[in-house]
Design an enzyme around this catalytic site. Structure first.
Site, PDB file in Angstrom:
ATOM      1  N   LYS A  71       0.777  -1.126   0.161  1.00  0.00           N
ATOM      2  CA  LYS A  71       0.131  -0.060  -0.055  1.00  0.00           C
ATOM      3  C   LYS A  71       0.884   1.013  -0.179  1.00  0.00           C
ATOM      4  O   LYS A  71       0.955   2.168   0.885  1.00  0.00           O
ATOM      5  CB  LYS A  71      -0.935  -0.078   1.251  1.00  0.00           C
ATOM      6  CG  LYS A  71      -1.738  -1.029   1.348  1.00  0.00           C
ATOM      7  CD  LYS A  71      -3.154  -1.043   2.480  1.00  0.00           C
ATOM      8  CE  LYS A  71      -3.990  -2.008   2.367  1.00  0.00           C
ATOM      9  NZ  LYS A  71      -3.335  -3.477   2.965  1.00  0.00           N
ATOM     10  N   ASN A  96       8.009  10.289  -7.458  1.00  0.00           N
ATOM     11  CA  ASN A  96       9.396   9.507  -7.534  1.00  0.00           C
ATOM     12  C   ASN A  96       9.939   8.579  -6.706  1.00  0.00           C
ATOM     13  O   ASN A  96      10.236   7.367  -7.239  1.00  0.00           O
ATOM     14  CB  ASN A  96      10.532  10.777  -7.615  1.00  0.00           C
ATOM     15  CG  ASN A  96      11.986  10.082  -7.821  1.00  0.00           C
ATOM     16  OD1 ASN A  96      12.043   9.576  -8.807  1.00  0.00           O
ATOM     17  ND2 ASN A  96      12.880  10.269  -6.967  1.00  0.00           N
ATOM     18  N   ARG A 108     -16.567 -14.850   2.985  1.00  0.00           N
ATOM     19  CA  ARG A 108     -16.777 -15.948   3.924  1.00  0.00           C
ATOM     20  C   ARG A 108     -17.623 -16.887   3.356  1.00  0.00           C
ATOM     21  O   ARG A 108     -18.624 -16.569   3.280  1.00  0.00           O
ATOM     22  CB  ARG A 108     -17.083 -15.203   5.322  1.00  0.00           C
ATOM     23  CG  ARG A 108     -16.193 -14.636   6.249  1.00  0.00           C
ATOM     24  CD  ARG A 108     -15.206 -15.448   6.964  1.00  0.00           C
ATOM     25  NE  ARG A 108     -14.112 -14.656   7.722  1.00  0.00           N
ATOM     26  CZ  ARG A 108     -13.140 -14.151   7.193  1.00  0.00           C
ATOM     27  NH1 ARG A 108     -12.860 -14.312   5.885  1.00  0.00           N
ATOM     28  NH2 ARG A 108     -12.335 -13.842   8.069  1.00  0.00           N
TER      29      ARG A 108
HETATM   30  O1  C5P Z   1      -8.635 -13.601   7.622  1.00  0.00           O
HETATM   31  P1  C5P Z   1      -9.448 -12.869   6.721  1.00  0.00           P
HETATM   32  O2  C5P Z   1      -9.939 -13.327   5.378  1.00  0.00           O
HETATM   33  O3  C5P Z   1     -10.024 -11.629   7.427  1.00  0.00           O
HETATM   34  O4  C5P Z   1      -8.189 -11.970   6.153  1.00  0.00           O
HETATM   35  C1  C5P Z   1      -8.269 -10.878   5.024  1.00  0.00           C
HETATM   36  C2  C5P Z   1      -6.955 -10.401   4.699  1.00  0.00           C
HETATM   37  O5  C5P Z   1      -7.633  -9.176   3.839  1.00  0.00           O
HETATM   38  C3  C5P Z   1      -6.523  -9.625   5.884  1.00  0.00           C
HETATM   39  O6  C5P Z   1      -4.635  -9.846   5.397  1.00  0.00           O
HETATM   40  C4  C5P Z   1      -6.648  -8.116   5.942  1.00  0.00           C
HETATM   41  O7  C5P Z   1      -5.560  -7.444   6.441  1.00  0.00           O
HETATM   42  C5  C5P Z   1      -6.866  -7.825   4.428  1.00  0.00           C
HETATM   43  N1  C5P Z   1      -8.019  -6.779   4.466  1.00  0.00           N
HETATM   44  C6  C5P Z   1      -9.364  -6.853   4.845  1.00  0.00           C
HETATM   45  N2  C5P Z   1     -10.261  -5.901   4.588  1.00  0.00           N
HETATM   46  C7  C5P Z   1      -9.728  -4.756   4.027  1.00  0.00           C
HETATM   47  C8  C5P Z   1      -8.432  -4.670   3.487  1.00  0.00           C
HETATM   48  C9  C5P Z   1      -7.592  -5.922   3.748  1.00  0.00           C
HETATM   49  O8  C5P Z   1      -9.637  -7.887   5.514  1.00  0.00           O
HETATM   50  N3  C5P Z   1     -10.672  -3.913   3.765  1.00  0.00           N
END
Ligand code: C5P
Length: 269
Positions: free
Chosen positions: A68, A74, A210
């Site tokens: 990120k 530059n 999920r």
């Molecule tokens: O375990 P889980 O599926 O929640 O992991 C999600 C991953 O995505 C983690 O590495 C988390 O930091 C990243 N992430 C997130 N939500 C965001 C941006 C990044 O869960 N908005």
């Protein structure tokens, strides 16, 4: 369909030791498309080593470098160019770093990739790493965004906060696309609008996914893999459901396979 379903899964290596990260790669190689290294491994000084291992195991670049980046153009361009040398598939920058910064990042990656693989006759050069943009961090609520000046007090009093955030995310996604950025990281509830605004070729990478059988953990609003892919996501970042699966699902591999089945259904639908 099955192979492309697996390719859509990104597993974040949210671990603080080399051994845990490598064990995860060894267990899941060829079962998922990409492993993500983030600030935890980067800050521990372990990210490059993990990238190297992943390359050795899979013989192809399979790492998303989730750094990120946001700095003057530059500096970001130089960092992005350097990352090209390590065999990664994706990296990201903050859209809020500005158009000039995003253009500089895209240009640096293209230039460095051409410099590294100049000969068009070399068989199978690794593809140019993709540059993605982060729009608004989903951890920030409307009040946080007012505090940082993203929205005004007038907007706070008058508007539909969700619609305002969605509009800002869309504006930033379009700006990123205009700058030549390959895609964005987006929460599930933004997938559809971004797909409509930015069209088919623009990549959408979505965390907060999920399956029905998994715990939500700290993810507030989630979508299933089937839903996220049906809405138009290209890649799903899925961590704990795979790295810490419920007993009835079994191993990491079994969890990844179940998710790939679900994605394949969405692709076939
Ligand atoms: O375990 P889980 O599926 O929640 O992991 C999600 C991953 O995505 C983690 O590495 C988390 O930091 C990243 N992430 C997130 N939500 C965001 C941006 C990044 O869960 N908005």
């Amino acid at each position: 369909v099955r192979a492309s379903a697996r390719e859509k899964i990104i597993v974040p290596l949210d671990f603080d030791t080399h051994d845990k990260a490598i064990a995860c790669i060894h267990e899941l190689y060829f079962k998922v498309g990409t492993f993500k290294v983030g600030h935890e491994l980067i800050s521990a000084g372990l990210a490059h080593d993990v990238v190297h291992w992943a390359w050795r195991v899979e013989q192809r670049p399979v790492v998303f470098w989730d750094g990120k980046l946001k700095d003057i153009p530059n500096t970001v361009a130089r960092a992005c160019g350097i990352l090209c040398r390590y065999g990664i598939t994706m990296m990201n920058v903050h859209a809020k770093g500005g158009a000039e910064m995003m253009r500089a990042a895209v240009r640096a990656v293209a230039d460095e990739h051409r410099r590294l693989w100049p000969d068009p006759d070399v068989p199978n050069p690794p593809p140019r790493p993709k540059v993605l943009a982060v729009t608004l961090l989903t951890s920030l609520g409307f009040d946080d965004l007012v505090e940082t000046g993203e929205f005004s007090l007038v907007e706070q009093t008058n508007g539909d906060h969700e619609a305002q955030i969605r509009q800002r995310v869309l504006d930033l996604a379009r700006l990123a696309q205009d700058c030549g950025v390959d895609g964005v990281i987006a929460s599930p509830r933004e997938i559809k609008a971004i797909r409509e605004a930015c069209g088919g070729g623009f990549l959408i990478v979505t965390p907060g996914v999920r399956p029905e059988w998994a715990a939500k953990n700290d993810q507030a609003r989630v979508m299933t893999p089937f839903e996220a892919v049906s809405e138009g996501a290209d890649y799903l970042v899925i961590g704990r459901p795979i790295t810490d699966p419920p007993n009835e699902v079994g191993s990491m591999v079994q969890a990844a396979e179940l998710i790939a089945d679900e994605i394949a259904q969405a692709l076939g639908a």
